[in-house]
Design an enzyme around this catalytic site. Structure first.
Site, PDB file in Angstrom:
ATOM      1  N   HIS A   1       7.581   8.627   4.623  1.00 20.29           N
ATOM      2  CA  HIS A   1       6.168   9.331   4.546  1.00 20.29           C
ATOM      3  C   HIS A   1       6.401  10.591   4.606  1.00 20.29           C
ATOM      4  O   HIS A   1       5.401  11.409   4.306  1.00 20.29           O
ATOM      5  CB  HIS A   1       5.763   9.072   6.166  1.00 20.29           C
ATOM      6  CG  HIS A   1       5.234   7.685   6.166  1.00 20.29           C
ATOM      7  ND1 HIS A   1       4.111   7.279   7.177  1.00 20.29           N
ATOM      8  CD2 HIS A   1       5.583   6.377   5.972  1.00 20.29           C
ATOM      9  CE1 HIS A   1       4.034   6.101   7.366  1.00 20.29           C
ATOM     10  NE2 HIS A   1       4.995   5.589   6.418  1.00 20.29           N
TER      11      HIS A   1
ATOM     12  N   ASP B   1       0.866  -1.252  -0.036  1.00 17.42           N
ATOM     13  CA  ASP B   1       0.068   0.119   0.039  1.00 17.42           C
ATOM     14  C   ASP B   1       0.851   1.170   0.080  1.00 17.42           C
ATOM     15  O   ASP B   1       2.036   1.131   0.581  1.00 17.42           O
ATOM     16  CB  ASP B   1      -1.085  -0.023   1.305  1.00 17.42           C
ATOM     17  CG  ASP B   1      -0.169  -0.220   2.442  1.00 17.42           C
ATOM     18  OD1 ASP B   1       0.802  -0.882   2.334  1.00 17.42           O
ATOM     19  OD2 ASP B   1      -0.901  -0.040   3.576  1.00 17.42           O
TER      20      ASP B   1
ATOM     21  N   GLU C   1      -0.588  -2.438   4.891  1.00 16.29           N
ATOM     22  CA  GLU C   1       0.268  -2.517   6.085  1.00 16.29           C
ATOM     23  C   GLU C   1       0.198  -1.086   6.864  1.00 16.29           C
ATOM     24  O   GLU C   1       0.279  -1.123   8.200  1.00 16.29           O
ATOM     25  CB  GLU C   1       1.781  -2.552   5.735  1.00 16.29           C
ATOM     26  CG  GLU C   1       2.614  -2.786   6.874  1.00 16.29           C
ATOM     27  CD  GLU C   1       3.074  -1.481   7.155  1.00 16.29           C
ATOM     28  OE1 GLU C   1       3.604  -1.618   8.665  1.00 16.29           O
ATOM     29  OE2 GLU C   1       3.097  -0.378   6.653  1.00 16.29           O
ATOM     30  N   GLU C   2      -0.266  -0.117   6.093  1.00 16.36           N
ATOM     31  CA  GLU C   2       0.047   1.162   6.788  1.00 16.36           C
ATOM     32  C   GLU C   2      -0.969   1.522   7.874  1.00 16.36           C
ATOM     33  O   GLU C   2      -0.466   2.183   8.874  1.00 16.36           O
ATOM     34  CB  GLU C   2      -0.171   2.601   5.860  1.00 16.36           C
ATOM     35  CG  GLU C   2       1.118   2.593   4.742  1.00 16.36           C
ATOM     36  CD  GLU C   2       2.487   2.974   5.428  1.00 16.36           C
ATOM     37  OE1 GLU C   2       2.447   3.545   6.656  1.00 16.36           O
ATOM     38  OE2 GLU C   2       3.506   3.024   4.920  1.00 16.36           O
TER      39      GLU C   2
HETATM   40 ZN   LIG Z   1       4.896   3.468   6.246  1.00 17.42          ZN
HETATM   41 ZN   LIG Z   2       6.722   0.975   5.409  1.00 16.41          ZN
END
Ligand SMILES: [Zn+2]
Ligand SMILES: [Zn+2]
Length: 390
Positions: free
Chosen positions: A366, A81, A139-140
């Site tokens: 990020h 993701d 996952e996020e």
């Molecule tokens: Zn991340």
């Molecule tokens: Zn990551």
């Protein structure tokens, strides 16, 4: 030692395709649990290679490669993701989707696992045992790992050990870092509401100023990590948002805070929750108002704990690949749902350096300008193939 000398020639030859694969995925990012195009791309890639594969976890994919020789079943995992970030890298392969960006490097993880799968499949006559490929969505924030596990990604055949990696901008390309034991934190979002009493800003004695109480509370909780948790353990309390009040001359009746708590053990995290609640209730009692703490369980992950023996093995492989001086220890207070696989089976999660100052690749994970050094893809792919004994 130049690590490039140790990358297998077949992989060096594939580098343009490997990089193009990552750039394609980077251009077409999808948010957590919405990785439909990404899933189709992965299925198509694996099918073209003749690798057995199927959909799982709604937007995920699993694949299996059976070796010609007997041996254990190893799983390799990549997350899929992207993030709700507007890309500002200016790269030629920038995201074509407004407000969505692969700002964590999961594009690189997928490219690595796809090309590792291609190489492993081409060498399956010498492969001992089987390799399960896990392309995991979400996952996020949502925790796609638990969904993949519950749908059977570790079964048929029964997976005996699992490996995962994160390309990491804070380490230069060439470095590989991991450690046995806890390596990534357990986390929870927390919400705090402090309720006082409104009134005229000129007559504070007639109200209960929730902003003053919030200020006292925020200062007081700074002592929890400093004075309640052990100096030998790691914990973090961060409030990222604070809001309250509606006008400069009105006493704010309510303040709302949202934050994150992180620890390297469940015991420490429970201690943080207990102490935050006690400090909140105590402060509110002192000021004659109300305080509520809510611990949010969605998006909360358990501590990621590496198995000792598998980690020693990964460290050995890493040293052979990049040389002793570029292999080291690491752990971070970031959270990662690979922890759920590690909770089921012996596992090793490791960081592959992907920063490069000379190329201007200096922004953290990020960040809207986050990028990966594409050379790191070779190291990640080579590591996965070597972990499979090839
Ligand atoms: Zn991340
Ligand atoms: Zn990551």
């Amino acid at each position: 030692m130049n690590y490039n000398d140790n990358i297998r020639p077949e992989l060096i030859n594939l580098k343009p395709q490997l990089v193009a694969c990552r750039h394609y995925l980077h251009q077409h990012p999808e948010l957590s649990a919405k990785e439909y195009e990404t899933q189709a791309y992965i299925l198509n890639f694996l099918k073209k290679e003749g690798i057995e594969c199927k959909e799982m976890g709604t937007t995920g994919v699993i694949g299996t490669i059976h070796g010609a020789k007997k041996g254990k079943v190893i799983a390799l995992r990549a997350d899929m993701d992207a993030l709700p970030v507007t890309e500002k890298t200016g790269a030629a392969f920038s995201s074509v989707k407004d407000g969505v960006m692969h700002a964590c490097g999961h594009d690189g993880h997928m490219a690595i696992l796809l090309f590792a799968a291609k190489l492993i499949n081409q060498s399956k006559s010498s492969l001992k045992g089987s390799v399960r490929l896990i392309f995991q969505p979400a996952e996020e924030n949502i925790g796609g790992a638990e969904r993949m596990i519950s749908e059977g990604c570790l079964k048929n055949p029964s997976v005996e050990e699992i490996y995962g990696l994160h390309l990491w901008g804070a380490y230069p390309t060439g470095e590989i870092r991991t450690k046995s034991g806890p390596i990534m934190a357990t986390n929870n979002e927390i919400k705090v509401t402090i309720t006082g009493k409104s009134g005229h800003g000129a007559m504070p004695h007639q109200g209960i100023d929730s902003i003053v109480v919030a200020a006292q509370f925020i200062s007081s909780i700074q002592t929890i990590v400093a004075r309640n948790t052990s100096p030998f353990s790691s914990s973090v309390i961060t409030f990222g948002t604070i809001e309250g009040g509606s006008a400069p001359n009105v006493i704010a009746p309510e303040v709302r805070l949202r934050g994150t708590i992180r620890s390297m053990s469940d015991e420490d995290k429970a201690l943080l929750v207990k102490r935050i609640d006690e400090v909140l209730k105590g402060t509110c009692q002192a000021f004659n108002c109300q305080g509520e703490l809510e611990v949010v369980h969605e998006g909360a992950y358990i501590t990621l704990v590496n198995d000792h023996q598998r980690t020693e093995n990964v460290l050995k492989i890493a040293k052979n690949l990049v040389g002793d001086s570029l292999v080291g220890e690491a752990y971070t207070m970031g959270a990662e749902d690979f922890s759920y696989y590690a909770n089921e089976l012996p596992a090793c999660y490791f960081f592959v350096g992907a920063g490069n100052e000379e190329k201007g690749i200096i922004y953290p994970q990020h960040h809207s300008k986050f990028d990966l050094d594409d050379d790191s893809l070779l190291i990640g792919t080579e590591m996965f193939v070597r972990i499979c004994g090839l």
